[in-house]
Motif scaffolding. Structure first.
Motif, PDB file in Angstrom:
ATOM      1  N   ILE A 176       0.835  -1.203   0.000  1.00  0.00           N
ATOM      2  CA  ILE A 176       0.000   0.000   0.000  1.00  0.00           C
ATOM      3  C   ILE A 176       0.871   1.255   0.000  1.00  0.00           C
ATOM      4  N   LEU A 177       2.074   1.167   0.531  1.00  0.00           N
ATOM      5  CA  LEU A 177       2.931   2.361   0.603  1.00  0.00           C
ATOM      6  C   LEU A 177       3.318   2.898  -0.775  1.00  0.00           C
ATOM      7  N   PRO A 178       3.850   2.077  -1.694  1.00  0.00           N
ATOM      8  CA  PRO A 178       4.131   2.643  -3.023  1.00  0.00           C
ATOM      9  C   PRO A 178       2.860   2.964  -3.809  1.00  0.00           C
ATOM     10  N   LEU A 179       1.785   2.244  -3.528  1.00  0.00           N
ATOM     11  CA  LEU A 179       0.527   2.505  -4.224  1.00  0.00           C
ATOM     12  C   LEU A 179      -0.020   3.878  -3.872  1.00  0.00           C
ATOM     13  N   ARG A 180       0.157   4.294  -2.623  1.00  0.00           N
ATOM     14  CA  ARG A 180      -0.384   5.572  -2.164  1.00  0.00           C
ATOM     15  C   ARG A 180       0.444   6.769  -2.622  1.00  0.00           C
ATOM     16  N   THR A 181       1.515   6.562  -3.362  1.00  0.00           N
ATOM     17  CA  THR A 181       2.282   7.685  -3.887  1.00  0.00           C
ATOM     18  C   THR A 181       1.619   8.294  -5.122  1.00  0.00           C
ATOM     19  N   PHE A 182       0.665   7.598  -5.708  1.00  0.00           N
ATOM     20  CA  PHE A 182      -0.045   8.122  -6.869  1.00  0.00           C
ATOM     21  C   PHE A 182      -1.155   9.066  -6.416  1.00  0.00           C
ATOM     22  N   ASP A 183      -1.378  10.122  -7.182  1.00  0.00           N
ATOM     23  CA  ASP A 183      -2.403  11.106  -6.827  1.00  0.00           C
ATOM     24  C   ASP A 183      -3.807  10.505  -6.846  1.00  0.00           C
ATOM     25  N   TRP A 184      -4.081   9.631  -7.796  1.00  0.00           N
ATOM     26  CA  TRP A 184      -5.418   9.050  -7.886  1.00  0.00           C
ATOM     27  C   TRP A 184      -5.735   8.166  -6.687  1.00  0.00           C
ATOM     28  N   ALA A 185      -4.707   7.627  -6.034  1.00  0.00           N
ATOM     29  CA  ALA A 185      -4.943   6.750  -4.881  1.00  0.00           C
ATOM     30  C   ALA A 185      -5.262   7.528  -3.615  1.00  0.00           C
ATOM     31  N   LEU A 186      -5.070   8.843  -3.647  1.00  0.00           N
ATOM     32  CA  LEU A 186      -5.334   9.663  -2.468  1.00  0.00           C
ATOM     33  C   LEU A 186      -6.684  10.357  -2.527  1.00  0.00           C
ATOM     34  N   GLN A 187      -7.379  10.231  -3.644  1.00  0.00           N
ATOM     35  CA  GLN A 187      -8.681  10.871  -3.762  1.00  0.00           C
ATOM     36  C   GLN A 187      -9.733  10.047  -3.032  1.00  0.00           C
ATOM     37  N   SER A 188     -10.795  10.705  -2.642  1.00  0.00           N
ATOM     38  CA  SER A 188     -11.740  10.177  -1.661  1.00  0.00           C
ATOM     39  C   SER A 188     -12.326   8.792  -1.971  1.00  0.00           C
ATOM     40  N   PRO A 189     -13.009   8.551  -3.048  1.00  0.00           N
ATOM     41  CA  PRO A 189     -13.615   7.208  -3.138  1.00  0.00           C
ATOM     42  C   PRO A 189     -12.577   6.103  -3.317  1.00  0.00           C
ATOM     43  N   VAL A 190     -11.508   6.396  -4.017  1.00  0.00           N
ATOM     44  CA  VAL A 190     -10.499   5.364  -4.273  1.00  0.00           C
ATOM     45  C   VAL A 190      -9.724   5.047  -2.999  1.00  0.00           C
ATOM     46  N   ALA A 191      -9.430   6.058  -2.210  1.00  0.00           N
ATOM     47  CA  ALA A 191      -8.654   5.855  -0.985  1.00  0.00           C
ATOM     48  C   ALA A 191      -9.385   4.934  -0.018  1.00  0.00           C
ATOM     49  N   GLU A 192     -10.689   5.145   0.141  1.00  0.00           N
ATOM     50  CA  GLU A 192     -11.439   4.292   1.049  1.00  0.00           C
ATOM     51  C   GLU A 192     -11.496   2.852   0.541  1.00  0.00           C
ATOM     52  N   ILE A 193     -11.672   2.697  -0.750  1.00  0.00           N
ATOM     53  CA  ILE A 193     -11.718   1.348  -1.324  1.00  0.00           C
ATOM     54  C   ILE A 193     -10.389   0.632  -1.107  1.00  0.00           C
ATOM     55  N   ILE A 194      -9.292   1.331  -1.310  1.00  0.00           N
ATOM     56  CA  ILE A 194      -7.973   0.725  -1.125  1.00  0.00           C
ATOM     57  C   ILE A 194      -7.771   0.322   0.329  1.00  0.00           C
ATOM     58  N   VAL A 195      -8.073   1.225   1.248  1.00  0.00           N
ATOM     59  CA  VAL A 195      -7.856   0.936   2.669  1.00  0.00           C
ATOM     60  C   VAL A 195      -8.728  -0.228   3.124  1.00  0.00           C
ATOM     61  N   TYR A 196      -9.997  -0.223   2.746  1.00  0.00           N
ATOM     62  CA  TYR A 196     -10.889  -1.312   3.169  1.00  0.00           C
ATOM     63  C   TYR A 196     -10.516  -2.635   2.503  1.00  0.00           C
ATOM     64  N   SER A 197     -10.031  -2.584   1.281  1.00  0.00           N
ATOM     65  CA  SER A 197      -9.591  -3.814   0.615  1.00  0.00           C
ATOM     66  C   SER A 197      -8.364  -4.406   1.310  1.00  0.00           C
ATOM     67  N   TYR A 198      -7.417  -3.547   1.637  1.00  0.00           N
ATOM     68  CA  TYR A 198      -6.242  -4.029   2.350  1.00  0.00           C
ATOM     69  C   TYR A 198      -6.613  -4.540   3.738  1.00  0.00           C
ATOM     70  N   ALA A 199      -7.548  -3.869   4.408  1.00  0.00           N
ATOM     71  CA  ALA A 199      -7.989  -4.330   5.731  1.00  0.00           C
ATOM     72  C   ALA A 199      -8.641  -5.704   5.628  1.00  0.00           C
ATOM     73  N   ALA A 200      -9.476  -5.902   4.617  1.00  0.00           N
ATOM     74  CA  ALA A 200     -10.119  -7.215   4.432  1.00  0.00           C
ATOM     75  C   ALA A 200      -9.076  -8.297   4.154  1.00  0.00           C
ATOM     76  N   PHE A 201      -8.070  -7.965   3.348  1.00  0.00           N
ATOM     77  CA  PHE A 201      -7.021  -8.935   3.069  1.00  0.00           C
ATOM     78  C   PHE A 201      -6.226  -9.261   4.332  1.00  0.00           C
ATOM     79  N   MET A 202      -5.953  -8.258   5.145  1.00  0.00           N
ATOM     80  CA  MET A 202      -5.187  -8.495   6.360  1.00  0.00           C
ATOM     81  C   MET A 202      -5.970  -9.361   7.349  1.00  0.00           C
TER      82      MET A 202
END
Length: 94
Positions: free
Chosen positions: A20-46
């Motif tokens: 998630i660390l290198p993924l979050r360096t992209f601007d599109w990954a920090l915008q609101s709907p995408v950021a929540e999806i990424i965080v919740y997806s990683y949380a589900a995987f963990m």
């Protein structure tokens, strides 16, 4: 053979949350709907990786030293992911 496969899968699951660390360096990954999806997806995987490691260790009886390390770390990841999801629930409900 089952022991080696479970240990290898648990080992790979140790490193996926750090992607998630290198993924979050992209601007599109920090915008609101995408950021929540990424965080919740990683949380589900963990959470899944924690449950998988715990079940492989207890039910499948894969009890070697490296599997103990993987189970502890993936368990800590799972507890942290549950905390992340618990913090996000009030925002989802409102």
């Amino acid at each position: 053979m089952k022991d080696k496969i479970c240990t290898a899968v648990s080992t790979l699951m140790l490193f996926v949350p750090w992607t998630i660390l290198p993924l979050r360096t992209f601007d599109w990954a920090l915008q609101s709907p995408v950021a929540e999806i990424i965080v919740y997806s990683y949380a589900a995987f963990m959470i899944f990786s924690g449950v998988f490691s715990i079940l492989a260790y207890t039910k499948s009886k894969v009890k070697n030293k490296w599997m103990q390390v993987c189970t502890i770390i993936n368990g800590i990841y799972a507890v942290g992911a549950v905390a992340i999801l618990a913090m996000g629930v009030p925002g989802l409900l409102s």
